[in-house]
Design an enzyme around this catalytic site. Structure first.
Site, PDB file in Angstrom:
ATOM      1  N   ARG A 195       0.687  -6.064  16.645  1.00  0.00           N
ATOM      2  CA  ARG A 195       0.657  -6.574  15.268  1.00  0.00           C
ATOM      3  C   ARG A 195       2.029  -6.392  14.631  1.00  0.00           C
ATOM      4  NH1 ARG A 195      -4.873  -3.973  13.048  1.00  0.00           N
ATOM      5  NH2 ARG A 195      -3.795  -2.116  13.731  1.00  0.00           N
ATOM      6  N   TYR A 233       0.836  -1.213   0.000  1.00  0.00           N
ATOM      7  CA  TYR A 233       0.000   0.000   0.000  1.00  0.00           C
ATOM      8  C   TYR A 233       0.869   1.261   0.000  1.00  0.00           C
ATOM      9  CZ  TYR A 233      -3.001   3.681   1.906  1.00  0.00           C
ATOM     10  OH  TYR A 233      -3.655   4.877   2.120  1.00  0.00           O
TER      11      TYR A 233
HETATM   12  N1  LIG Z   1      -8.428   6.839   6.282  1.00  0.00           N
HETATM   13  C1  LIG Z   1      -7.171   7.174   6.504  1.00  0.00           C
HETATM   14  O1  LIG Z   1      -6.719   7.247   7.664  1.00  0.00           O
HETATM   15  C2  LIG Z   1      -6.249   7.518   5.349  1.00  0.00           C
HETATM   16  C3  LIG Z   1      -4.930   7.848   5.652  1.00  0.00           C
HETATM   17  C4  LIG Z   1      -4.072   8.163   4.606  1.00  0.00           C
HETATM   18  C5  LIG Z   1      -4.535   8.177   3.301  1.00  0.00           C
HETATM   19  N2  LIG Z   1      -5.810   7.822   3.031  1.00  0.00           N
HETATM   20  C6  LIG Z   1      -6.247   7.855   1.632  1.00  0.00           C
HETATM   21  O2  LIG Z   1      -7.462   8.581   1.567  1.00  0.00           O
HETATM   22  C7  LIG Z   1      -8.281   8.074   0.496  1.00  0.00           C
HETATM   23  C8  LIG Z   1      -9.644   7.713   1.049  1.00  0.00           C
HETATM   24  O3  LIG Z   1      -9.461   6.680   2.024  1.00  0.00           O
HETATM   25  P1  LIG Z   1     -10.624   6.163   2.978  1.00  0.00           P
HETATM   26  O4  LIG Z   1     -10.035   5.968   4.315  1.00  0.00           O
HETATM   27  O5  LIG Z   1     -11.838   7.007   2.784  1.00  0.00           O
HETATM   28  O6  LIG Z   1     -10.799   4.703   2.373  1.00  0.00           O
HETATM   29  P2  LIG Z   1     -12.117   3.985   1.850  1.00  0.00           P
HETATM   30  O7  LIG Z   1     -11.732   2.578   1.511  1.00  0.00           O
HETATM   31  O8  LIG Z   1     -13.242   4.242   2.774  1.00  0.00           O
HETATM   32  O9  LIG Z   1     -12.384   4.815   0.527  1.00  0.00           O
HETATM   33  C9  LIG Z   1     -11.773   4.512  -0.684  1.00  0.00           C
HETATM   34  C10 LIG Z   1     -12.801   4.667  -1.798  1.00  0.00           C
HETATM   35  O10 LIG Z   1     -12.192   4.270  -3.030  1.00  0.00           O
HETATM   36  C11 LIG Z   1     -13.148   3.505  -3.732  1.00  0.00           C
HETATM   37  N3  LIG Z   1     -12.464   2.584  -4.656  1.00  0.00           N
HETATM   38  C12 LIG Z   1     -11.754   1.463  -4.334  1.00  0.00           C
HETATM   39  N4  LIG Z   1     -11.340   0.859  -5.462  1.00  0.00           N
HETATM   40  C13 LIG Z   1     -11.805   1.593  -6.511  1.00  0.00           C
HETATM   41  C14 LIG Z   1     -11.705   1.490  -7.924  1.00  0.00           C
HETATM   42  N5  LIG Z   1     -11.040   0.469  -8.512  1.00  0.00           N
HETATM   43  N6  LIG Z   1     -12.315   2.424  -8.694  1.00  0.00           N
HETATM   44  C15 LIG Z   1     -13.002   3.438  -8.120  1.00  0.00           C
HETATM   45  N7  LIG Z   1     -13.121   3.606  -6.780  1.00  0.00           N
HETATM   46  C16 LIG Z   1     -12.520   2.693  -5.992  1.00  0.00           C
HETATM   47  C17 LIG Z   1     -13.931   2.744  -2.669  1.00  0.00           C
HETATM   48  O11 LIG Z   1     -15.179   2.358  -3.188  1.00  0.00           O
HETATM   49  C18 LIG Z   1     -14.047   3.798  -1.580  1.00  0.00           C
HETATM   50  O12 LIG Z   1     -15.184   4.599  -1.785  1.00  0.00           O
HETATM   51  C19 LIG Z   1      -7.516   6.875  -0.071  1.00  0.00           C
HETATM   52  O13 LIG Z   1      -6.821   7.317  -1.209  1.00  0.00           O
HETATM   53  C20 LIG Z   1      -6.548   6.498   1.041  1.00  0.00           C
HETATM   54  O14 LIG Z   1      -5.398   5.862   0.529  1.00  0.00           O
HETATM   55  C21 LIG Z   1      -6.681   7.501   4.022  1.00  0.00           C
END
Ligand SMILES: NC(=O)c1ccc[n+]([C@@H]2O[C@H](COP(=O)([O-])OP(=O)(O)OC[C@H]3O[C@@H](n4cnc5c(N)ncnc54)[C@H](O)[C@@H]3O)[C@@H](O)[C@H]2O)c1
Length: 264
Positions: free
Chosen positions: A219, A95
Protein backbone atom coordinates in the site's frame (compact mmCIF):
# COMPACT_ATOMS: atom_id res chain seq x y z
CA UNK A 1 -22.65 4.50 33.42
CA UNK A 2 -22.41 4.68 29.66
CA UNK A 3 -23.54 7.87 27.94
CA UNK A 4 -23.16 8.01 24.17
CA UNK A 5 -22.40 11.54 23.03
CA UNK A 6 -20.41 13.31 20.37
CA UNK A 7 -17.15 14.41 21.94
CA UNK A 8 -17.84 18.05 21.11
CA UNK A 9 -21.51 18.11 22.20
CA UNK A 10 -22.64 20.63 24.81
CA UNK A 11 -24.20 17.77 26.73
CA UNK A 12 -20.68 16.49 27.53
CA UNK A 13 -20.26 19.56 29.73
CA UNK A 14 -23.40 18.69 31.72
CA UNK A 15 -22.20 15.12 32.18
CA UNK A 16 -18.76 16.24 33.33
CA UNK A 17 -20.24 18.74 35.76
CA UNK A 18 -22.60 16.15 37.19
CA UNK A 19 -19.91 13.48 37.51
CA UNK A 20 -16.95 15.76 38.43
CA UNK A 21 -14.22 13.33 37.33
CA UNK A 22 -10.73 13.90 38.66
CA UNK A 23 -9.12 12.41 35.54
CA UNK A 24 -10.42 11.97 31.97
CA UNK A 25 -9.10 9.18 29.72
CA UNK A 26 -9.51 10.57 26.23
CA UNK A 27 -9.70 7.65 23.76
CA UNK A 28 -12.38 8.90 21.35
CA UNK A 29 -11.18 9.55 17.83
CA UNK A 30 -11.63 9.25 14.14
CA UNK A 31 -8.99 6.49 14.31
CA UNK A 32 -8.53 5.47 10.67
CA UNK A 33 -5.63 6.67 8.52
CA UNK A 34 -7.44 5.93 5.19
CA UNK A 35 -10.60 7.75 6.36
CA UNK A 36 -8.43 10.72 7.34
CA UNK A 37 -7.05 10.78 3.79
CA UNK A 38 -10.57 10.63 2.32
CA UNK A 39 -12.11 13.11 4.77
CA UNK A 40 -9.41 15.30 6.31
CA UNK A 41 -11.96 17.89 7.44
CA UNK A 42 -13.97 15.28 9.33
CA UNK A 43 -10.78 13.91 10.88
CA UNK A 44 -9.76 17.38 12.08
CA UNK A 45 -13.26 18.13 13.40
CA UNK A 46 -13.33 15.01 15.57
CA UNK A 47 -9.67 14.78 16.58
CA UNK A 48 -8.60 18.42 16.83
CA UNK A 49 -11.76 20.47 17.42
CA UNK A 50 -13.27 17.62 19.44
CA UNK A 51 -10.20 17.51 21.67
CA UNK A 52 -10.11 21.30 22.13
CA UNK A 53 -13.80 21.32 23.11
CA UNK A 54 -13.22 18.43 25.52
CA UNK A 55 -10.28 20.25 27.14
CA UNK A 56 -12.36 23.42 27.55
CA UNK A 57 -15.12 21.39 29.18
CA UNK A 58 -12.62 19.58 31.41
CA UNK A 59 -11.26 22.91 32.64
CA UNK A 60 -14.77 24.17 33.38
CA UNK A 61 -15.57 20.98 35.31
CA UNK A 62 -12.42 21.14 37.46
CA UNK A 63 -10.75 18.05 35.94
CA UNK A 64 -7.19 17.63 37.24
CA UNK A 65 -5.71 15.65 34.37
CA UNK A 66 -6.38 14.30 30.86
CA UNK A 67 -4.71 11.09 29.68
CA UNK A 68 -4.58 11.13 25.91
CA UNK A 69 -4.46 8.23 23.45
CA UNK A 70 -1.98 9.38 20.83
CA UNK A 71 -0.28 7.33 18.16
CA UNK A 72 3.01 6.29 16.59
CA UNK A 73 1.52 7.94 13.47
CA UNK A 74 2.86 11.28 14.76
CA UNK A 75 6.44 10.17 13.95
CA UNK A 76 6.05 9.51 10.22
CA UNK A 77 8.83 7.62 8.47
CA UNK A 78 11.39 6.50 11.08
CA UNK A 79 14.83 8.15 10.90
CA UNK A 80 16.13 5.50 13.32
CA UNK A 81 14.84 2.48 15.22
CA UNK A 82 13.55 1.91 17.78
CA UNK A 83 11.69 5.20 17.75
CA UNK A 84 12.00 7.02 21.06
CA UNK A 85 10.07 10.10 22.18
CA UNK A 86 12.87 12.42 20.98
CA UNK A 87 12.45 11.19 17.42
CA UNK A 88 11.37 14.01 15.05
CA UNK A 89 7.64 14.23 14.41
CA UNK A 90 6.61 14.45 10.78
CA UNK A 91 3.18 12.87 10.32
CA UNK A 92 2.37 11.46 6.88
CA UNK A 93 -1.43 11.57 7.12
CA UNK A 94 -4.16 13.93 8.32
CA UNK A 95 -4.72 11.41 11.15
CA UNK A 96 -1.10 11.75 12.30
CA UNK A 97 -1.37 15.53 12.09
CA UNK A 98 -4.60 15.62 14.09
CA UNK A 99 -3.18 13.37 16.84
CA UNK A 100 -0.07 15.58 17.05
CA UNK A 101 -2.13 18.79 17.06
CA UNK A 102 -4.18 17.44 19.98
CA UNK A 103 -0.93 16.69 21.85
CA UNK A 104 0.19 20.28 21.31
CA UNK A 105 -3.12 21.67 22.58
CA UNK A 106 -2.72 19.54 25.71
CA UNK A 107 0.68 21.10 26.29
CA UNK A 108 -0.73 24.63 25.90
CA UNK A 109 -3.68 23.92 28.19
CA UNK A 110 -1.25 22.69 30.86
CA UNK A 111 1.05 25.66 30.49
CA UNK A 112 -1.63 28.36 30.47
CA UNK A 113 -4.47 26.90 32.50
CA UNK A 114 -2.87 24.18 34.62
CA UNK A 115 -4.80 21.23 33.19
CA UNK A 116 -2.33 18.35 33.58
CA UNK A 117 -1.88 15.63 30.94
CA UNK A 118 -0.02 12.49 29.99
CA UNK A 119 0.26 11.66 26.29
CA UNK A 120 0.50 7.95 25.51
CA UNK A 121 1.67 7.22 21.97
CA UNK A 122 0.36 3.74 21.23
CA UNK A 123 2.05 1.34 18.84
CA UNK A 124 -0.23 -1.17 17.00
CA UNK A 125 -2.87 -2.21 19.50
CA UNK A 126 -4.54 -5.63 19.28
CA UNK A 127 -6.69 -7.82 21.52
CA UNK A 128 -10.13 -9.31 22.06
CA UNK A 129 -13.17 -7.47 20.67
CA UNK A 130 -11.14 -5.36 18.24
CA UNK A 131 -13.29 -4.44 15.26
CA UNK A 132 -12.32 -6.52 12.20
CA UNK A 133 -14.52 -4.45 9.92
CA UNK A 134 -13.55 -1.24 8.22
CA UNK A 135 -10.11 -0.28 9.43
CA UNK A 136 -9.55 -3.10 11.90
CA UNK A 137 -5.93 -3.85 12.75
CA UNK A 138 -4.18 -6.72 10.97
CA UNK A 139 -4.56 -9.10 13.93
CA UNK A 140 -8.34 -8.61 14.08
CA UNK A 141 -8.66 -8.88 10.29
CA UNK A 142 -6.57 -12.08 10.05
CA UNK A 143 -8.35 -13.69 13.02
CA UNK A 144 -11.74 -12.94 11.49
CA UNK A 145 -10.69 -14.28 8.08
CA UNK A 146 -9.34 -17.52 9.54
CA UNK A 147 -12.57 -17.95 11.48
CA UNK A 148 -14.50 -17.59 8.22
CA UNK A 149 -12.07 -19.93 6.38
CA UNK A 150 -11.16 -17.08 4.04
CA UNK A 151 -7.76 -16.36 2.58
CA UNK A 152 -5.39 -13.83 4.11
CA UNK A 153 -4.15 -10.90 2.04
CA UNK A 154 -0.68 -9.60 2.80
CA UNK A 155 0.25 -6.23 1.30
CA UNK A 156 3.78 -6.20 -0.07
CA UNK A 157 6.21 -9.01 0.72
CA UNK A 158 5.11 -9.42 4.34
CA UNK A 159 8.55 -8.54 5.69
CA UNK A 160 7.32 -5.16 6.94
CA UNK A 161 7.38 -5.03 10.73
CA UNK A 162 5.15 -3.56 13.41
CA UNK A 163 5.14 -3.35 17.20
CA UNK A 164 2.03 -5.19 18.45
CA UNK A 165 0.93 -4.23 21.96
CA UNK A 166 -1.91 -6.02 23.77
CA UNK A 167 -4.90 -3.86 24.72
CA UNK A 168 -4.65 -4.96 28.39
CA UNK A 169 -1.10 -3.59 28.53
CA UNK A 170 -2.36 -0.34 26.99
CA UNK A 171 -5.14 -0.15 29.59
CA UNK A 172 -2.61 -0.74 32.39
CA UNK A 173 -0.42 2.08 31.06
CA UNK A 174 -3.47 4.39 31.12
CA UNK A 175 -4.23 3.48 34.73
CA UNK A 176 -0.59 3.96 35.74
CA UNK A 177 -0.71 7.47 34.24
CA UNK A 178 -3.55 8.37 36.64
CA UNK A 179 -1.04 9.41 39.29
CA UNK A 180 2.26 9.78 37.47
CA UNK A 181 4.04 11.19 34.40
CA UNK A 182 2.33 14.61 34.45
CA UNK A 183 3.28 16.67 31.39
CA UNK A 184 5.03 13.68 29.78
CA UNK A 185 4.84 12.10 26.34
CA UNK A 186 5.40 8.33 26.44
CA UNK A 187 5.50 5.50 23.91
CA UNK A 188 3.28 2.56 24.86
CA UNK A 189 4.77 -0.36 22.99
CA UNK A 190 6.60 -3.65 23.37
CA UNK A 191 9.85 -2.43 21.79
CA UNK A 192 9.80 -5.52 19.55
CA UNK A 193 9.38 -5.73 15.80
CA UNK A 194 7.28 -8.54 14.29
CA UNK A 195 6.86 -9.01 10.57
CA UNK A 196 3.49 -9.72 9.00
CA UNK A 197 4.92 -13.05 7.77
CA UNK A 198 5.89 -13.97 11.35
CA UNK A 199 2.37 -13.05 12.41
CA UNK A 200 0.90 -15.40 9.78
CA UNK A 201 3.18 -18.21 11.02
CA UNK A 202 2.00 -17.66 14.61
CA UNK A 203 -1.63 -17.75 13.48
CA UNK A 204 -1.03 -21.04 11.68
CA UNK A 205 0.72 -22.59 14.68
CA UNK A 206 -1.93 -21.48 17.18
CA UNK A 207 -5.03 -22.30 15.15
CA UNK A 208 -3.57 -25.41 13.46
CA UNK A 209 -5.21 -24.14 10.30
CA UNK A 210 -3.36 -23.41 7.11
CA UNK A 211 -5.10 -20.42 5.54
CA UNK A 212 -4.14 -19.60 1.97
CA UNK A 213 -2.15 -16.40 1.81
CA UNK A 214 -2.06 -14.08 -1.18
CA UNK A 215 0.37 -11.23 -1.61
CA UNK A 216 -1.02 -7.97 -3.00
CA UNK A 217 0.77 -4.77 -4.00
CA UNK A 218 2.25 -2.84 -1.10
CA UNK A 219 0.00 0.00 0.00
CA UNK A 220 1.42 3.38 -0.97
CA UNK A 221 2.66 5.28 2.07
CA UNK A 222 2.93 2.18 4.29
CA UNK A 223 5.96 2.40 6.57
CA UNK A 224 8.41 -0.49 6.12
CA UNK A 225 9.61 -0.97 9.70
CA UNK A 226 8.30 0.47 12.92
CA UNK A 227 8.88 -0.30 16.57
CA UNK A 228 8.97 2.00 19.55
CA UNK A 229 11.34 2.28 22.49
CA UNK A 230 9.28 1.93 25.68
CA UNK A 231 11.99 2.63 28.27
CA UNK A 232 10.54 6.03 29.21
CA UNK A 233 7.10 4.52 29.95
CA UNK A 234 8.80 1.76 31.95
CA UNK A 235 10.54 4.25 34.21
CA UNK A 236 7.90 7.04 34.37
CA UNK A 237 4.90 4.76 34.85
CA UNK A 238 6.62 1.86 36.59
CA UNK A 239 4.94 -0.18 33.85
CA UNK A 240 6.01 -2.98 31.55
CA UNK A 241 4.06 -4.94 28.96
CA UNK A 242 3.01 -8.31 30.32
CA UNK A 243 1.89 -10.04 27.13
CA UNK A 244 4.30 -11.55 24.67
CA UNK A 245 2.72 -11.67 21.21
CA UNK A 246 2.10 -15.42 21.13
CA UNK A 247 0.26 -15.38 24.50
CA UNK A 248 -1.73 -12.29 23.50
CA UNK A 249 -2.68 -13.81 20.15
CA UNK A 250 -3.76 -17.05 21.80
CA UNK A 251 -5.98 -15.11 24.20
CA UNK A 252 -7.42 -13.05 21.32
CA UNK A 253 -8.15 -16.18 19.28
CA UNK A 254 -9.72 -17.95 22.25
CA UNK A 255 -12.11 -15.01 22.66
CA UNK A 256 -13.56 -15.67 19.20
CA UNK A 257 -13.65 -19.44 19.64
CA UNK A 258 -10.68 -20.18 17.37
CA UNK A 259 -8.73 -21.86 20.13
CA UNK A 260 -9.91 -24.16 22.84
CA UNK A 261 -8.28 -25.40 26.01
CA UNK A 262 -5.80 -23.66 28.24
CA UNK A 263 -2.67 -24.85 26.57
CA UNK A 264 -1.67 -21.29 25.64
N1 LIG B 1 -5.86 0.70 17.56
C1 LIG B 1 -4.62 1.14 17.45
O1 LIG B 1 -3.71 0.41 17.01
C2 LIG B 1 -4.26 2.55 17.89
C3 LIG B 1 -2.94 2.96 17.73
C4 LIG B 1 -2.60 4.25 18.12
C5 LIG B 1 -3.55 5.08 18.69
N2 LIG B 1 -4.83 4.67 18.81
C6 LIG B 1 -5.80 5.59 19.41
O2 LIG B 1 -6.50 4.89 20.42
C7 LIG B 1 -7.84 5.41 20.54
C8 LIG B 1 -8.82 4.27 20.41
O3 LIG B 1 -8.66 3.70 19.10
P1 LIG B 1 -9.36 2.35 18.64
O4 LIG B 1 -8.37 1.59 17.86
O5 LIG B 1 -10.08 1.74 19.80
O6 LIG B 1 -10.37 2.97 17.56
P2 LIG B 1 -11.94 2.79 17.45
O7 LIG B 1 -12.35 3.48 16.18
O8 LIG B 1 -12.32 1.38 17.68
O9 LIG B 1 -12.41 3.63 18.70
C9 LIG B 1 -12.59 5.01 18.66
C10 LIG B 1 -13.85 5.36 19.45
O10 LIG B 1 -14.08 6.76 19.33
C11 LIG B 1 -15.46 6.94 19.13
N3 LIG B 1 -15.70 8.20 18.42
C12 LIG B 1 -15.45 8.48 17.10
N4 LIG B 1 -15.87 9.72 16.81
C13 LIG B 1 -16.41 10.24 17.95
C14 LIG B 1 -17.01 11.48 18.29
N5 LIG B 1 -17.16 12.47 17.38
N6 LIG B 1 -17.46 11.66 19.56
C15 LIG B 1 -17.34 10.67 20.47
N7 LIG B 1 -16.77 9.47 20.22
C16 LIG B 1 -16.30 9.27 18.97
C17 LIG B 1 -15.92 5.74 18.31
O11 LIG B 1 -17.30 5.55 18.47
C18 LIG B 1 -15.09 4.62 18.93
O12 LIG B 1 -15.77 4.07 20.03
C19 LIG B 1 -7.97 6.46 19.44
O13 LIG B 1 -7.75 7.72 20.02
C20 LIG B 1 -6.85 6.11 18.46
O14 LIG B 1 -6.42 7.25 17.74
C21 LIG B 1 -5.21 3.42 18.43
Amino acid sequence: RLVLLDIAAEAVQRELEAFRPEVVFHQAAQASVPVSLQRPGHDARVNIIGTIRLLEMCLAAGVRKVIYASSAAVYGTPCYLPIDENHPVYPLSPYGISKLAAEMYLSVFRKHWGLDFTVLRYANVYGPRQDALGEGGVVAVFADRIRRCEQLTVFGDGEQTRDFIHVHDVARANLAAFSSAGGQVLNVSTGRATSVNQLVTMFKRLTRRVPSVTFAAARPGDIRHSYLDNSKARSELNWAPQYDLETGLAQTLRAIGLLTGDKH
